[in-house]
Structure formats: C-alpha cells, structure tokens
Design an enzyme around this catalytic site. Sequence first.
Site, PDB file in Angstrom:
ATOM      1  CE1 TYR A  78      58.368 -21.683   7.468  1.00 31.38           C
ATOM      2  CE2 TYR A  78      57.116 -20.365   5.891  1.00 31.38           C
ATOM      3  CZ  TYR A  78      57.736 -21.554   6.244  1.00 31.38           C
ATOM      4  OH  TYR A  78      57.702 -22.616   5.372  1.00 31.38           O
ATOM      5  CB  ILE A  79      60.920 -16.302   5.454  1.00 28.28           C
ATOM      6  CG1 ILE A  79      59.604 -16.899   4.939  1.00 28.28           C
ATOM      7  CG2 ILE A  79      62.003 -16.395   4.376  1.00 28.28           C
ATOM      8  CD1 ILE A  79      58.972 -16.155   3.779  1.00 28.28           C
ATOM      9  CG  LEU A  99      59.834 -11.090  20.198  1.00 26.07           C
ATOM     10  CD1 LEU A  99      60.191 -11.470  21.642  1.00 26.07           C
ATOM     11  CD2 LEU A  99      60.259 -12.223  19.265  1.00 26.07           C
ATOM     12  CE1 TYR A 135      52.891  -8.859   2.457  1.00 28.87           C
ATOM     13  CE2 TYR A 135      52.090 -10.238   0.660  1.00 28.87           C
ATOM     14  CZ  TYR A 135      53.077  -9.901   1.565  1.00 28.87           C
ATOM     15  OH  TYR A 135      54.251 -10.602   1.569  1.00 28.87           O
ATOM     16  CG  PHE A 161      56.291 -17.313  -6.819  1.00 29.76           C
ATOM     17  CD1 PHE A 161      57.288 -16.363  -7.041  1.00 29.76           C
ATOM     18  CD2 PHE A 161      55.244 -17.371  -7.710  1.00 29.76           C
ATOM     19  CE1 PHE A 161      57.241 -15.493  -8.148  1.00 29.76           C
ATOM     20  CE2 PHE A 161      55.185 -16.526  -8.812  1.00 29.76           C
ATOM     21  CZ  PHE A 161      56.182 -15.585  -9.033  1.00 29.76           C
ATOM     22  CG  ASN A 162      52.219 -19.731  -2.377  1.00 34.24           C
ATOM     23  OD1 ASN A 162      52.270 -18.981  -3.350  1.00 34.24           O
ATOM     24  ND2 ASN A 162      51.125 -19.863  -1.661  1.00 34.24           N
ATOM     25  CG  HIS A 181      50.275 -19.509   5.010  1.00 34.15           C
ATOM     26  ND1 HIS A 181      50.735 -18.838   6.108  1.00 34.15           N
ATOM     27  CD2 HIS A 181      50.235 -18.610   4.006  1.00 34.15           C
ATOM     28  CE1 HIS A 181      50.974 -17.578   5.778  1.00 34.15           C
ATOM     29  NE2 HIS A 181      50.674 -17.405   4.508  1.00 34.15           N
ATOM     30  CG  PHE A 232      39.320 -20.914   0.594  1.00 34.50           C
ATOM     31  CD1 PHE A 232      38.197 -21.107   1.385  1.00 34.50           C
ATOM     32  CD2 PHE A 232      40.522 -20.592   1.217  1.00 34.50           C
ATOM     33  CE1 PHE A 232      38.270 -20.983   2.774  1.00 34.50           C
ATOM     34  CE2 PHE A 232      40.595 -20.459   2.599  1.00 34.50           C
ATOM     35  CZ  PHE A 232      39.466 -20.667   3.381  1.00 34.50           C
TER      36      PHE A 232
HETATM   37  N1  UDP Z   1      43.634 -22.425   0.483  1.00 35.07           N
HETATM   38  C1  UDP Z   1      42.531 -23.255   0.645  1.00 35.07           C
HETATM   39  N2  UDP Z   1      42.121 -23.537   1.917  1.00 35.07           N
HETATM   40  C2  UDP Z   1      42.744 -23.033   3.026  1.00 35.07           C
HETATM   41  C3  UDP Z   1      43.863 -22.188   2.840  1.00 35.07           C
HETATM   42  C4  UDP Z   1      44.276 -21.902   1.563  1.00 35.07           C
HETATM   43  O1  UDP Z   1      41.934 -23.728  -0.337  1.00 35.07           O
HETATM   44  O2  UDP Z   1      42.281 -23.319   4.152  1.00 35.07           O
HETATM   45  C5  UDP Z   1      44.101 -22.119  -0.880  1.00 35.07           C
HETATM   46  C6  UDP Z   1      44.090 -20.634  -1.200  1.00 35.07           C
HETATM   47  O3  UDP Z   1      42.821 -20.240  -1.685  1.00 35.07           O
HETATM   48  C7  UDP Z   1      45.188 -20.550  -2.261  1.00 35.07           C
HETATM   49  C8  UDP Z   1      46.175 -21.645  -1.857  1.00 35.07           C
HETATM   50  O4  UDP Z   1      45.456 -22.504  -0.975  1.00 35.07           O
HETATM   51  O5  UDP Z   1      44.667 -20.854  -3.517  1.00 35.07           O
HETATM   52  C9  UDP Z   1      47.395 -21.104  -1.127  1.00 35.07           C
HETATM   53  O6  UDP Z   1      46.941 -20.270  -0.085  1.00 35.07           O
HETATM   54  P1  UDP Z   1      47.905 -19.790   1.089  1.00 35.07           P
HETATM   55  O7  UDP Z   1      47.058 -19.000   2.052  1.00 35.07           O
HETATM   56  O8  UDP Z   1      48.651 -20.945   1.637  1.00 35.07           O
HETATM   57  O9  UDP Z   1      48.979 -18.869   0.384  1.00 35.07           O
HETATM   58  P2  UDP Z   1      48.793 -17.544  -0.536  1.00 35.07           P
HETATM   59  O10 UDP Z   1      48.737 -18.070  -1.954  1.00 35.07           O
HETATM   60  O11 UDP Z   1      47.555 -16.839  -0.117  1.00 35.07           O
HETATM   61  O12 UDP Z   1      50.026 -16.769  -0.259  1.00 35.07           O
END
Ligand code: UDP
Length: 327
Positions: free
Chosen positions: A11-12, A33, A140, A168-169, A188, A207
């Site tokens: 991806y990145i 791959l 990780y 970050f994200n 994600h 979550f």
């Molecule tokens: N999240 C969520 N539902 C999902 C996937 C992610 O609520 O189906 C929330 C997760 O708990 C976090 C935020 O979205 O608070 C970002 O999560 P992601 O997996 O995208 O990235 P991370 O922060 O883990 O790198």
Amino acid sequence: MNILVTGGAGYIGSHAARLLDKSGHNVWIYDNLVYGHRAAALPGKLVEGDIADRERVVSVLKEHAIDAVMHFAAFALVGESVAEPHKYYRNNVIGTLELLEAMRSAEVSKIVFSSTTATYGVPDNIPITESERQDPINPYGFSKLVIEKALADYAHAYDWGYAALRYFNAAGASPDGTIGEDHTPESHIIPIVLQVALGQRDNITIFGNDYPTPDGTCIRDYIHVDDLADAHLKALDLLEPSSNLQLNLGTGSGQSVKQIIEACRRITGHPIPTTIEQRRPGDPAELVADSSLAQRVLGWTPRYTDVNDIVSTAWQWHRSHPRGYAS
Ligand code: UDP
C-alpha cells in the site's frame, strides 16, 4: 538516485515508488508478493524476492547499483502480531537484519525505514512528539522499535545515514485512481466502512464507545498516503553519512471513529449502519501526531488536511476497484 523499494508492491510502498519514479529517480521494487500486488508495482520494475534472502538482496543491490533503500516490507497488523508474534519477529526483525547485512555487503549505507506510532505504546502526552517515551504494547510495535535501535547502532558503527519515519494512520489512495489500499483480510477502518457503502458488508462494527474521548470512540490521526510518500522523498534527500532522522508523520488533527464514519456517509451518500462491540485489545484511546519537527526538518507539509478529501480519494479507488487489484 537508484533506489530499491522493499515492499514496493504494498500500500504505502507503491505510492512512494510512483512518486520517486515521477521525481526522476530510478526505482526498483523488491517484494515477495505475500501481501503485495503485482499490479501495484511499477511496470517492469518488480524483482520478486524476500528480504530475508540475503544473497538475493546483495545481488539485486549490486546489479542495479542501488544508492539507497526505502524499506516498507513488513507485516503490520497489531492484532495479528499479538496472536502470532513469531511471524512479526521473524519477518520484521530477522528479515530486516538480513536486509541490513545485505546492504553492508553491497556497500549501500542509506535507508529510509517505515516505523510507526505503535512504537510509543500508550503515550503520556497528546499530541505526540518524538521525545515521547517509546514503550510499545504489542509485538508489531516492538519489532519496529528493535529496528530503529539497530539503525542507530549501524549509523554509529558504520557511518550510515538513516531516517525512521513514524507513521500515524495511513489512509486514502492515489487521486489518479490507479493504486490504492487492498488488504486481505481488511482490518482498517476506512476501507471497511467503504465496503459497507459498496454493499459488501451490512454494517461497520465500532470497537468501543466508552473511551475517554468526546464521543466515546477512539481518535486517530489519518494521513494521506501521498503525503507520507512525499515525506519519504524529502527524507531521502537529507541522508548523509552518520546522520539520522526520527520523525512523526501525521496531520496533527485527530478524528474519532464516529467522525470517520460520518465523513464516509457524506462522501458516499450511504447511511452506513453501525453496531457497537467491545474495545479491540491494544487500542489506545487517542493517537495524534505533533509533526512540527518533520515539517521543519524536511520542509514538508501534508497537503491533505481535510479528512473528507482523504476519504474521497479512498472512495474513488474502492468504487472503481470493488475487489481491489483483482477487479
Ligand atoms: N476500528 C473500528 N472498527 C473496525 C476497524 C477499526 O472501530 O472495523 C477502529 C479501531 O478500534 C481504531 C480505529 O478504528 O480505534 C483505527 O483502526 P485501524 O485498524 O484502521 O488502524 P490502527 O489505528 O489500528 O492502525
């Protein structure tokens, strides 16, 4: 420069490889791959191989007279790293040490390394600066921190120049619609919400809605993948023998899970039903970057500062590639 991009079919890495290529660098992709996609790699530039295959890496570095490595190849799922730590230590740590030794054999001494906010664990201060204590809470994050430490030692012992860029994200996709995010399984938040908009899922599970944040859901700093790529290019230009950079890459603006879902509703016009579940283990309540050091040192500014624009590029990709690269 001649640049080897490990994980350049991911991806990145695929976004960075495109930008390097556009900027006039001669790019080679090195990717096994396993998670990368052949179609994401720069056409005609893919060398298939594993970073742990030291001899192969040495021969690729020599054959293409590589000047510097951008190292994206890694496993990067927090939950999976908790369940299968050996996979993370073997690939991200042992694999990367093999790559570094291959570089030493081939006399390549410049590297830009993909690090992560996960190296901070649960930070004491928001926004997070680079001087925050690095105390990961999952394998990780540890696997990335070990390599940051190794790079510091290599820079000292062997006069290497390196940059550890703590993302970050990462979010969004190339605005030309050609490459984007495609993980199997997807975990994600933005791609999953957009899968609801595409009718591929019934709803999005949030979550946890009992976090100590204004709306109770987790806050993250979403940064466009092309802005990350741009920072890599700028870091590459600054690498000198015995130099090092450790920089946070984020926008400095936090979005809650509910705000992300709202942005996706606005962009897609889909109601996007939600359900609430328990907190996901290992999720800190809030992670937002202070990227002022990166902005100053690199002369870099994120161009995507509005999350709607980031989601729009992701939506363009997912809508035109509903099954990712298999579309
Ligand atoms: N999240 C969520 N539902 C999902 C996937 C992610 O609520 O189906 C929330 C997760 O708990 C976090 C935020 O979205 O608070 C970002 O999560 P992601 O997996 O995208 O990235 P991370 O922060 O883990 O790198």
